[in-house]
Design an enzyme around this catalytic site. Sequence first.
Site, mmCIF file in Angstrom:
data_model
loop_
_atom_site.group_PDB
_atom_site.id
_atom_site.type_symbol
_atom_site.label_atom_id
_atom_site.label_comp_id
_atom_site.label_asym_id
_atom_site.label_seq_id
_atom_site.Cartn_x
_atom_site.Cartn_y
_atom_site.Cartn_z
ATOM 1 N N MET A 121 26.194 17.274 -0.028
ATOM 2 C CA MET A 121 27.006 19.135 0.334
ATOM 3 C C MET A 121 25.686 20.514 -0.044
ATOM 4 S SD MET A 121 30.619 18.408 -0.987
ATOM 5 C CE MET A 121 30.045 17.001 -1.809
ATOM 6 N N MET A 150 26.346 18.964 -4.668
ATOM 7 C CA MET A 150 26.497 19.844 -4.526
ATOM 8 C C MET A 150 25.229 21.193 -5.252
ATOM 9 S SD MET A 150 30.473 20.158 -5.613
ATOM 10 C CE MET A 150 31.468 19.297 -5.270
ATOM 11 N N ASP A 207 29.426 13.355 -5.322
ATOM 12 C CA ASP A 207 28.789 13.947 -4.450
ATOM 13 C C ASP A 207 27.825 15.296 -4.993
ATOM 14 O OD1 ASP A 207 31.819 14.314 -2.675
ATOM 15 O OD2 ASP A 207 32.461 14.363 -4.467
ATOM 16 N N GLY A 252 33.137 21.376 -1.878
ATOM 17 C CA GLY A 252 32.859 22.048 -2.965
ATOM 18 C C GLY A 252 33.954 21.958 -4.364
ATOM 19 N N PHE A 253 35.170 21.426 -3.939
ATOM 20 C CA PHE A 253 35.289 21.445 -5.639
ATOM 21 C C PHE A 253 35.917 19.654 -5.894
ATOM 22 C CE2 PHE A 253 34.880 25.823 -5.283
ATOM 23 C CZ PHE A 253 34.095 26.541 -5.840
ATOM 24 N N GLY A 254 36.556 19.180 -6.615
ATOM 25 C CA GLY A 254 37.656 18.130 -7.004
ATOM 26 C C GLY A 254 39.006 18.720 -6.758
ATOM 27 N N ASP A 308 38.148 12.019 2.813
ATOM 28 C CA ASP A 308 37.581 13.091 1.124
ATOM 29 C C ASP A 308 38.411 14.301 1.070
ATOM 30 O OD1 ASP A 308 36.344 13.421 -0.944
ATOM 31 O OD2 ASP A 308 34.426 13.735 -0.110
ATOM 32 N N GLY A 309 39.319 14.148 0.264
ATOM 33 C CA GLY A 309 39.712 15.205 -0.442
ATOM 34 C C GLY A 309 41.084 15.129 -0.550
ATOM 35 N N GLY A 310 42.169 15.257 -1.670
ATOM 36 C CA GLY A 310 43.580 15.721 -1.814
ATOM 37 C C GLY A 310 43.492 14.284 -1.533
ATOM 38 N N GLY A 342 39.204 11.619 -5.592
ATOM 39 C CA GLY A 342 38.656 11.924 -6.917
ATOM 40 C C GLY A 342 39.392 12.245 -8.383
ATOM 41 N N SER A 371 35.737 8.644 -6.691
ATOM 42 C CA SER A 371 34.674 10.002 -6.529
ATOM 43 C C SER A 371 34.394 10.622 -8.256
ATOM 44 C CB SER A 371 35.021 11.799 -6.128
ATOM 45 O OG SER A 371 34.485 12.113 -6.138
HETATM 46 C C1 DX5 Z 1 35.172 17.539 -2.358
HETATM 47 C C2 DX5 Z 1 34.293 16.517 -2.887
HETATM 48 C C3 DX5 Z 1 34.868 15.561 -3.038
HETATM 49 C C4 DX5 Z 1 36.376 15.594 -3.951
HETATM 50 C C5 DX5 Z 1 37.348 14.661 -4.492
HETATM 51 O O1 DX5 Z 1 33.980 18.619 -2.243
HETATM 52 O O2 DX5 Z 1 33.679 15.973 -1.713
HETATM 53 O O3 DX5 Z 1 34.702 13.324 -2.835
HETATM 54 O O4 DX5 Z 1 35.355 15.019 -5.369
HETATM 55 O O5 DX5 Z 1 37.774 15.184 -4.827
HETATM 56 P P1 DX5 Z 1 39.671 14.980 -4.884
HETATM 57 O O6 DX5 Z 1 40.022 13.701 -5.101
HETATM 58 O O7 DX5 Z 1 40.411 15.051 -6.710
HETATM 59 O O8 DX5 Z 1 40.109 15.690 -3.864
HETATM 60 ZN ZN ZN Z 2 32.454 14.510 -1.229
#
Ligand code: DX5
Ligand code: ZN
Length: 214
Positions: free
Chosen positions: A67, A36, A34, A141-143, A174-176, A196, A7
């Site tokens: 998003m 937003m 991504d 919303g956030f990485g 996607d996420g974490g 990400g 990401s």
């Molecule tokens: C969150 C995004 C993700 C984010 C993932 O809203 O959709 O794609 O960039 O980041 P990580 O892998 O750090 O959770």
């Molecule tokens: Zn994403």
Amino acid sequence: MKLLSPSLLSADFGNLQRDIEMLNASECDWLHVDVMDGIFVPNISFGQPVVKHIKKHARKPLDVHLMIMDPGRYVADFKEAGADILTVHYEACTHLDRTLHAIKDAGMKCGVVLNPHTPVALLEDTIQICDLVLLMSVNPGFGGQKFIENTFDKVVKLKELCERKNPECLIEVDGGVNLNNASKLYASGADVLVAGNAVFKSQDPLQTIIDLKR
Ligand code: DX5
Ligand code: ZN
């Protein structure tokens, strides 16, 4: 399938070209982008003009995750900006079927994204149209957020649904995602993992990409 889509939200926005070239030279498969709007999610990232610049340098398919509210309004713009895969949120579309067909008709792969609270069963009448389904394993919303463990169960449920109704459909998470959960996610049935922070905050992103896919 075992694909990895780093990401760019976690890349250095002041050095995007450099970071994209690093990914071009890596074992990653797609570039996750991504977008937003500050309404569907609390954060604002970037829009079509930036995606266009990403496309100029990228040598891998752009996996664009919208998003934004009412994403159907922007299908043509993201096609023009260079998206290869366009995913839209179930929660952001009043006419999801129409939006997915519009994405396909524009010549892109289409996908639905489910927030952590949205059950897989709601895809019963949509899965036939999808090239992929993206399961959010954090609230978008956030990485850099913590992975929600319930995602493993959702992957298994989605895999069953795909096998029953559309075996070609890919499952993306996607996420974490990190080195502690990636192999279990692939083993549960995920085909594509987004990462990400795990990639960009690592000391050796190229090696981390290889390790995540292993
Ligand atoms: C969150 C995004 C993700 C984010 C993932 O809203 O959709 O794609 O960039 O980041 P990580 O892998 O750090 O959770
Ligand atoms: Zn994403």
